[in-house]
Design an enzyme around this catalytic site. Structure first.
Site, PDB file in Angstrom:
ATOM      1  N   LYS A  37       0.677  -1.017  -0.091  1.00 44.70           N
ATOM      2  CA  LYS A  37      -0.088   0.056   0.181  1.00 44.70           C
ATOM      3  C   LYS A  37       1.155   1.597   0.057  1.00 44.70           C
ATOM      4  CE  LYS A  37      -0.186  -0.284   5.242  1.00 44.70           C
ATOM      5  NZ  LYS A  37      -0.960  -0.613   6.145  1.00 44.70           N
ATOM      6  N   TYR A 262      14.446  30.872   7.037  1.00 44.83           N
ATOM      7  CA  TYR A 262      13.600  31.630   7.705  1.00 44.83           C
ATOM      8  C   TYR A 262      13.522  31.303   9.491  1.00 44.83           C
ATOM      9  CZ  TYR A 262      11.337  30.640   2.745  1.00 44.83           C
ATOM     10  OH  TYR A 262      11.427  31.129   1.887  1.00 44.83           O
TER      11      TYR A 262
HETATM   12  C1  LIG Z   1      -0.666  -1.629   7.012  1.00 45.90           C
HETATM   13  C2  LIG Z   1      -0.994  -2.446   7.536  1.00 45.90           C
HETATM   14  C3  LIG Z   1       0.523  -4.187   7.599  1.00 45.90           C
HETATM   15  C4  LIG Z   1       1.220  -4.089   7.263  1.00 45.90           C
HETATM   16  O1  LIG Z   1       1.847  -3.309   8.868  1.00 45.90           O
HETATM   17  P1  LIG Z   1       3.041  -3.451   8.850  1.00 45.90           P
HETATM   18  O2  LIG Z   1       3.740  -3.454  10.379  1.00 45.90           O
HETATM   19  O3  LIG Z   1       4.421  -2.873   7.622  1.00 45.90           O
HETATM   20  O4  LIG Z   1       4.399  -5.296   8.831  1.00 45.90           O
HETATM   21  C5  LIG Z   1      -0.475  -5.391   8.162  1.00 45.90           C
HETATM   22  N1  LIG Z   1      -1.816  -5.917   8.115  1.00 45.90           N
HETATM   23  C6  LIG Z   1      -2.993  -4.313   8.121  1.00 45.90           C
HETATM   24  C7  LIG Z   1      -4.479  -4.817   8.079  1.00 45.90           C
HETATM   25  C8  LIG Z   1      -2.412  -3.275   7.807  1.00 45.90           C
HETATM   26  O5  LIG Z   1      -2.909  -1.963   7.864  1.00 45.90           O
END
Ligand SMILES: *Cc1c(COP(=O)(O)O)cnc(C)c1O
Length: 379
Positions: A37, A262
């Site tokens: 993702k 800044y």
């Molecule tokens: C993002 C997510 C993961 C992955 O988690 P990590 O800590 O990056 O391994 C797994 N399960 C769900 C439901 C998630 O939203």
């Protein structure tokens, strides 16, 4: 490097393949599904997905239908689990692109059935304590029965939950994770056998053998970033996949007592050499990094960021080192120090300084920073 911009992110696909291999070995016989993702946590979802599958990941996870569609359009054929239930209007796209939906509400089941799928695998998510999304454990069996009633359109292919504190080694956190697993176990007792049962994110995949079940959903670990300080010691054999690099765009001498950037927040207490680096907060280098001890690597030495990070540029104090326009700068990654050792600034270091987690750092490197994928092996 990028030809037209002196700031870029190198993505080491060999490291991704290595990390998937390490995880597979650790969690076997559980399978590894790679979480890609948010554009592969900023690493490039397509390259990561392709590399992870070639390295033995059995499936992929995304947060959004749009992310799944992009992978399908790029030719990815592996199973793609969408990690939360989606808007009703997304149902046609899920079915058309053979995505595997997460489900927990009956209206969404009906929207899927209306698309006329045959044997569409769905995963039922149970909320065992994270309190974000998912069916309450008391209602899980009823929703599973609703899925069964919608056969042969739908097929219950998976049941899962998500941990809230798997990255913490405090005894209270360990107890909480124990409780989440126990709740999932009690739900499973009420259901017919389900092909895939899963719970572990990266932290639990590393730290909790009892949470590996049939598969783990590994995100941050495949990118070689630690999920959190509580599991740092389990990440030694992972390799970070992202390096953020730049070149010096401008060099000048500044006088003791003068101030910079800044707000003129930093005052020099000696004459020194300042280098400007053409990367800023619009690229994902937090503005505040200067105030909390942020530094970059130049010539194998740490050079502190001086003054507020601006939108497109930041300045660093190079002391009396000889630096020139065009010299290599590493913001996240490693360099060889003059004494031959390796010096490194990880996403974890930024996270610790900024009181956040490595995830937010790598996801925050914006799309304005060109990604340069590197692979030596043919994945
Ligand atoms: C993002 C997510 C993961 C992955 O988690 P990590 O800590 O990056 O391994 C797994 N399960 C769900 C439901 C998630 O939203």
């Amino acid at each position: 490097m990028s030809d037209i911009r002196w700031a870029w992110a190198e993505i080491d696909l060999d490291a991704i393949a290595h990390n998937v291999g390490v995880l597979r070995e650790r969690v076997a016989p559980a399978a590894v599904w790679a979480v890609v993702k948010a554009d592969g946590y900023g690493h490039g979802a397509f390259d990561v997905a392709r590399t992870a599958i070639a390295a033995g990941a059995e499936g992929l996870c995304v947060a959004l239908v749009q992310e799944g569609i992009e992978l399908r359009r790029a030719g990815i054929d592996a199973p793609i689990l969408v990690l939360t239930e989606q808007p009703i209007d997304a149902a046609p796209h899920i079915v058309a692109h053979r995505l595997t939906p997460t489900v927990y509400r009956r209206p969404f089941l009906d929207a899927l059935v209306a698309e006329g799928p045959v044997g569409l695998p769905v995963h039922l998510m149970v909320d065992t304590g994270m309190q974000r999304v998912g069916v309450h454990p008391h209602s899980a069996a009823a929703v599973a029965a609703s899925i069964a009633q919608r056969a042969p359109a739908l097929r219950l292919a998976g049941v899962y939950t998500h941990f809230a504190v798997a990255d913490e080694d405090h005894p209270d956190s360990v107890d909480f994770t124990d409780g989440q697993l126990a709740k999932l176990g009690r739900v499973l007792e009420q259901l017919p056998a389900v092909p895939l049962v899963h719970a572990a994110n990266s932290a639990a995949a590393l730290a909790r053998p009892d949470a590996r079940l049939s598969m783990v959903r590994a995100g941050i670990a495949i990118y070689g970033v630690s999920p959190g300080p509580g599991v740092d010691h389990l990440c030694d054999d992972l390799r970070p996949a992202m390096e953020v690099k730049a070149r010096i765009s401008f060099v000048k001498q500044v006088r003791s007592g003068s101030r910079i950037s800044y707000g003129l927040r930093h005052r020099f207490d000696r004459d020194t050499t300042v280098a400007t680096i053409p990367i800023g907060y619009a690229d994902g280098v937090p503005r505040r990094l200067h105030a909390v001890g942020g530094a970059v690597l130049i010539g194998g030495r740490r050079c502190p960021i001086v003054g507020a990070v601006t939108m497109d540029q930041l300045m660093v104090d190079c002391g009396d080192h000889d630096v020139r326009v065009g010299d290599d700068v590493t913001l996240i990654g490693s360099q060889n120090a003059p004494d031959g050792s390796t010096i490194r600034i990880g996403a974890e270091e930024w996270a610790a300084l900024l009181d956040t987690i490595g995830y937010e750092i790598v996801c925050g490197i914006s799309s304005r920073v060109p990604r340069v994928p590197r692979r030596s092996i043919d994945h």
